[in-house]
Design a protein around this motif. Structure first.
Motif, mmCIF file in Angstrom:
data_model
loop_
_atom_site.group_PDB
_atom_site.id
_atom_site.type_symbol
_atom_site.label_atom_id
_atom_site.label_comp_id
_atom_site.label_asym_id
_atom_site.label_seq_id
_atom_site.Cartn_x
_atom_site.Cartn_y
_atom_site.Cartn_z
ATOM 1 N N SER A 48 0.822 -1.215 0.000
ATOM 2 C CA SER A 48 0.000 0.000 0.000
ATOM 3 C C SER A 48 0.854 1.261 0.000
ATOM 4 N N LEU A 49 2.139 1.112 0.303
ATOM 5 C CA LEU A 49 3.085 2.227 0.464
ATOM 6 C C LEU A 49 2.680 3.149 1.611
ATOM 7 N N ASN A 50 1.831 2.625 2.476
ATOM 8 C CA ASN A 50 1.439 3.348 3.694
ATOM 9 C C ASN A 50 1.302 2.329 4.829
ATOM 10 N N PRO A 51 2.406 1.634 5.132
ATOM 11 C CA PRO A 51 2.325 0.551 6.117
ATOM 12 C C PRO A 51 2.093 1.072 7.532
ATOM 13 N N ASN A 52 1.658 0.142 8.383
ATOM 14 C CA ASN A 52 1.464 0.471 9.797
ATOM 15 C C ASN A 52 2.751 1.025 10.395
ATOM 16 N N ARG A 53 2.605 1.981 11.315
ATOM 17 C CA ARG A 53 3.767 2.519 12.032
ATOM 18 C C ARG A 53 3.358 2.682 13.486
ATOM 19 N N ILE A 54 3.886 1.826 14.337
ATOM 20 C CA ILE A 54 3.578 1.844 15.768
ATOM 21 C C ILE A 54 4.843 2.206 16.533
ATOM 22 N N LYS A 55 4.792 3.283 17.283
ATOM 23 C CA LYS A 55 5.958 3.729 18.040
ATOM 24 C C LYS A 55 6.322 2.721 19.127
ATOM 25 N N GLN A 56 7.607 2.542 19.355
ATOM 26 C CA GLN A 56 8.068 1.783 20.513
ATOM 27 C C GLN A 56 7.996 2.714 21.726
ATOM 28 N N LEU A 57 7.141 2.358 22.673
ATOM 29 C CA LEU A 57 6.787 3.301 23.733
ATOM 30 C C LEU A 57 7.693 3.223 24.954
ATOM 31 N N HIS A 58 8.484 2.175 25.093
ATOM 32 C CA HIS A 58 9.394 2.141 26.231
ATOM 33 C C HIS A 58 10.729 1.535 25.804
ATOM 34 N N LYS A 59 11.687 1.621 26.683
ATOM 35 C CA LYS A 59 13.073 1.327 26.343
ATOM 36 C C LYS A 59 13.314 -0.131 26.002
ATOM 37 N N GLY A 60 12.668 -1.046 26.688
ATOM 38 C CA GLY A 60 12.907 -2.463 26.453
ATOM 39 C C GLY A 60 14.302 -2.889 26.887
ATOM 40 N N THR A 61 14.902 -3.795 26.144
ATOM 41 C CA THR A 61 16.241 -4.296 26.469
ATOM 42 C C THR A 61 17.087 -4.349 25.207
ATOM 43 N N SER A 62 18.392 -4.294 25.375
ATOM 44 C CA SER A 62 19.315 -4.308 24.242
ATOM 45 C C SER A 62 20.620 -4.962 24.660
ATOM 46 N N HIS A 63 21.227 -5.707 23.734
ATOM 47 C CA HIS A 63 22.480 -6.401 24.048
ATOM 48 C C HIS A 63 23.446 -6.351 22.875
ATOM 49 N N GLN A 64 24.712 -6.201 23.215
ATOM 50 C CA GLN A 64 25.768 -6.223 22.221
ATOM 51 C C GLN A 64 26.302 -7.650 22.067
ATOM 52 N N LYS A 65 26.990 -7.879 20.977
ATOM 53 C CA LYS A 65 27.509 -9.211 20.680
ATOM 54 C C LYS A 65 28.450 -9.715 21.768
ATOM 55 N N LYS A 66 29.288 -8.830 22.302
ATOM 56 C CA LYS A 66 30.312 -9.230 23.262
ATOM 57 C C LYS A 66 29.738 -9.648 24.612
ATOM 58 N N GLU A 67 28.494 -9.257 24.891
ATOM 59 C CA GLU A 67 27.924 -9.533 26.220
ATOM 60 C C GLU A 67 27.749 -11.021 26.478
ATOM 61 N N LEU A 68 27.375 -11.778 25.469
ATOM 62 C CA LEU A 68 27.167 -13.210 25.675
ATOM 63 C C LEU A 68 28.477 -13.904 26.005
ATOM 64 N N LYS A 69 29.543 -13.469 25.379
ATOM 65 C CA LYS A 69 30.860 -14.060 25.623
ATOM 66 C C LYS A 69 31.243 -13.950 27.091
ATOM 67 N N ALA A 70 30.866 -12.836 27.708
ATOM 68 C CA ALA A 70 31.217 -12.597 29.109
ATOM 69 C C ALA A 70 30.498 -13.540 30.067
ATOM 70 N N LEU A 71 29.431 -14.209 29.606
ATOM 71 C CA LEU A 71 28.653 -15.108 30.468
ATOM 72 C C LEU A 71 29.125 -16.554 30.422
ATOM 73 N N ARG A 72 30.027 -16.882 29.514
ATOM 74 C CA ARG A 72 30.246 -18.283 29.173
ATOM 75 C C ARG A 72 30.875 -19.126 30.288
ATOM 76 N N GLU A 73 31.774 -18.558 31.065
ATOM 77 C CA GLU A 73 32.492 -19.383 32.046
ATOM 78 C C GLU A 73 31.617 -19.727 33.243
ATOM 79 N N ILE A 74 31.654 -20.993 33.611
ATOM 80 C CA ILE A 74 31.015 -21.487 34.835
ATOM 81 C C ILE A 74 32.118 -21.724 35.856
ATOM 82 N N SER A 75 32.000 -21.070 36.989
ATOM 83 C CA SER A 75 33.000 -21.257 38.037
ATOM 84 C C SER A 75 32.620 -22.473 38.874
ATOM 85 N N ILE A 76 33.461 -23.478 38.892
ATOM 86 C CA ILE A 76 33.134 -24.705 39.627
ATOM 87 C C ILE A 76 33.417 -24.565 41.124
ATOM 88 N N SER A 77 33.958 -23.430 41.526
ATOM 89 C CA SER A 77 34.239 -23.218 42.946
ATOM 90 C C SER A 77 33.148 -22.407 43.647
#
Length: 252
Positions: free
Chosen positions: A179-208
């Motif tokens: 239609s060249l007039n698609p729906n447009r709904i504003k994102q009303l709150h911040k939500g969550t966001s993550h960078q690629k490097k963040e998952l890497k920081a979670l990987r180690e499990i400390s066995i102690s």
């Protein structure tokens, strides 16, 4: 409808085939650089475009390319799992906008590794078709759908399911796009966001260290992807030992 298409991965081939089946051929196509591309050759073949209309890697950001694209009279640029940041100069080219298909229920899980963070954080999950802005995954929403995250899901199984939902979201949005007039709904709150490097920081499990069992299981679920280099791990006797998990419902 005039459009350029930017994509990678199998889902981009499926979406491009769908658009062409509806009678619309791309005016230009952007594919990933050779070192990271997974479906570049297939996308080019599906498009049927001459090499002069195919832009690889960061070529789409060149001043000559921007000038060329600006002269095409594009209504849209569709981005389907295209792993590049789109600069403001490109965002400004199409009359309607640059549209992105994202495996998350925005405004939650903007950015990278969306299935993993859906498991770790427990926010709503799904698929969203939205307009792109300079800020990552911040643009107006055209259409989105939720999906459940099951107790037996890993990041890998969840990603496989969300790919199907992404296709549904795009197909259901197609008439609105035409239609060249698609729906447009504003994102009303911040939500969550993550960078690629963040998952890497979670990987180690400390066995102690003591930990909550469900937190540990969820961490391993979230790091069970199709890439063992992203898995959780622990160090024992100086060796790094990777951990992935297989979960299933047991019969009573």
């Amino acid at each position: 409808m005039k459009f350029a298409f930017a994509g990678d991965r199998k889902i981009s081939c499926t979406i491009l085939k769908f658009i062409i089946s509806k009678g619309f051929k791309p005016s230009a196509i952007f594919v990933s650089d050779f070192n990271i591309a997974s479906h570049d050759d297939e996308l080019i073949e599906i498009s049927g475009l001459d090499e002069s209309l195919v832009f690889r890697g960061n070529e789409f950001k060149d001043s000559e390319t921007i000038e060329f694209l600006s002269a095409l009279g594009l209504d849209y640029i569709f981005g389907i799992h295209f792993p590049y940041i789109i600069p403001a100069e490109i965002l400004a080219i199409p009359k309607i906008g640059v549209v992105n298909l994202h495996p998350a229920f925005l405004p939650y899980n903007k950015g990278w590794h969306t299935p993993s963070w859906a498991i770790i954080e427990g926010y709503p999950y799904g698929a969203t078709l939205h307009f792109m802005e300079e800020a990552l995954d911040e643009g107006d929403i055209i259409h989105q759908k939720k999906m459940g995250v099951y107790p037996i899901d890993t990041a890998n199984s969840l990603y496989k399911r969300v790919l199907k939902l992404e296709e549904e979201v795009f197909y259901e949005s197609f008439d609105s796009l035409l239609s060249l007039n698609p729906n447009r709904i504003k994102q009303l709150h911040k939500g969550t966001s993550h960078q690629k490097k963040e998952l890497k920081a979670l990987r180690e499990i400390s066995i102690s260290e003591n930990c909550n069992a469900i937190d540990l299981i969820n961490k391993i679920r979230a790091l069970t992807t199709n890439d063992q280099n992203e898995s959780a791990y622990f160090i024992l006797d100086g060796k790094k030992i990777g951990v992935q998990i297989n979960l299933f419902y047991q019969n009573e």
